[in-house]
Design a protein around this motif. Structure first.
Motif, PDB file in Angstrom:
ATOM      1  N   VAL A   8       0.844  -1.189   0.000  1.00 38.76           N
ATOM      2  CA  VAL A   8       0.000   0.000   0.000  1.00 38.76           C
ATOM      3  C   VAL A   8       0.885   1.247   0.000  1.00 38.76           C
ATOM      4  O   VAL A   8       2.092   1.157   0.201  1.00 38.76           O
ATOM      5  CB  VAL A   8      -0.964   0.005   1.204  1.00 38.76           C
ATOM      6  N   ASP A  13      -3.587   3.985   4.865  1.00 34.09           N
ATOM      7  CA  ASP A  13      -4.129   2.835   4.133  1.00 34.09           C
ATOM      8  C   ASP A  13      -4.175   1.619   5.061  1.00 34.09           C
ATOM      9  O   ASP A  13      -5.146   0.860   5.061  1.00 34.09           O
ATOM     10  CB  ASP A  13      -3.278   2.513   2.901  1.00 34.09           C
ATOM     11  N   THR A  57      -2.926  -0.179  -4.534  1.00 40.12           N
ATOM     12  CA  THR A  57      -2.590   1.239  -4.546  1.00 40.12           C
ATOM     13  C   THR A  57      -3.840   2.078  -4.785  1.00 40.12           C
ATOM     14  O   THR A  57      -4.885   1.573  -5.177  1.00 40.12           O
ATOM     15  CB  THR A  57      -1.532   1.543  -5.630  1.00 40.12           C
ATOM     16  N   ASP A  58      -3.709   3.367  -4.547  1.00 41.71           N
ATOM     17  CA  ASP A  58      -4.826   4.288  -4.717  1.00 41.71           C
ATOM     18  C   ASP A  58      -5.287   4.324  -6.171  1.00 41.71           C
ATOM     19  O   ASP A  58      -4.466   4.198  -7.091  1.00 41.71           O
ATOM     20  CB  ASP A  58      -4.415   5.703  -4.303  1.00 41.71           C
ATOM     21  N   GLY A  94      -8.204   7.742  -2.232  1.00 39.82           N
ATOM     22  CA  GLY A  94      -7.191   6.838  -1.720  1.00 39.82           C
ATOM     23  C   GLY A  94      -7.804   5.675  -0.981  1.00 39.82           C
ATOM     24  O   GLY A  94      -8.973   5.699  -0.599  1.00 39.82           O
ATOM     25  N   ILE A  95      -7.015   4.664  -0.769  1.00 36.30           N
ATOM     26  CA  ILE A  95      -7.459   3.489  -0.027  1.00 36.30           C
ATOM     27  C   ILE A  95      -7.923   3.900   1.365  1.00 36.30           C
ATOM     28  O   ILE A  95      -8.886   3.360   1.897  1.00 36.30           O
ATOM     29  CB  ILE A  95      -6.335   2.429   0.044  1.00 36.30           C
ATOM     30  N   GLU A  96      -7.272   4.889   1.946  1.00 32.19           N
ATOM     31  CA  GLU A  96      -7.648   5.331   3.293  1.00 32.19           C
ATOM     32  C   GLU A  96      -9.058   5.908   3.343  1.00 32.19           C
ATOM     33  O   GLU A  96      -9.660   5.985   4.403  1.00 32.19           O
ATOM     34  CB  GLU A  96      -6.642   6.342   3.848  1.00 32.19           C
TER      35      GLU A  96
END
Length: 179
Positions: A8, A13, A57-58, A94-96
């Motif tokens: 990541v 993330d 990844t994002d 983003g993943i977050e």
């Protein structure tokens, strides 16, 4: 349980992934963006050899550049894609930003790039199903990419992913029907 190590981009993330898997969070390696220090690449290589890796990844330009770089360096890597609309909040992508459900869904649809590529899909398929050259093509690729677990991409990259990630004609047809 995810046996592979997730690759990541950042610490946030990992926090989002832990929310998705609170009882058994997968191990993760942080790239720290596109800088990818030598020790980080060494860690990814060790993880790849020992347990395998999943690149998560994002869904933005930087995330795609990191994915392409890592995919070239680690061709046996698996790939998971969170759709852009599921990874956007507060004007950030983003993943977050993804919900636990979106992360689990992406990791349930992990794909591996195949070295022996089968040209199952052609440019004509892209045009026929309005995935290229139509006003709604970008939206249709985004929706189909999410359903197939190959993410959003421009028409050329989308066609490559269809052929490189082992998407079957049956999966494709089912995804088209769902559109």
């Amino acid at each position: 349980m995810i046996k592979e190590v997730l690759v990541v981009e950042g610490k946030m993330d990992i926090a989002a992934i832990r929310k998705a898997y609170p009882d058994d969070p997968p191990d993760c390696i942080i790239t720290g963006g596109f800088t990818l220090a030598k020790h980080t690449l060494d860690d990814i290589e060790k993880a790849s050899k020992r347990r395998g890796i999943i690149i998560l990844t994002d869904p933005d330009g930087a995330g795609e550049r990191i994915r392409k770089f890592l995919a070239k360096r680690f061709p046996e890597a698996k790939h998971a894609f969170v759709p852009r609309e599921d990874a956007t909040a507060n004007d950030d992508v983003g993943i977050e930003q993804a919900s636990p459900e979106a992360i689990r869904s992406a990791l349930a649809k992990v794909r591996t790039a195949h070295i022996d590529v089968k040209e199952t899909f052609q440019s004509a398929d892209m045009v026929r199903w309005r995935l290229s050259g139509a006003d709604s093509a970008a939206e249709r690729r985004a929706r189909l990419g999410a359903a197939l677990g190959i993410g959003y991409a421009n028409a050329k990259t989308f066609l490559l992913r269809l052929n490189h990630y082992g998407v079957t004609r049956e999966e494709f047809d089912e995804g088209i029907r769902a559109l």
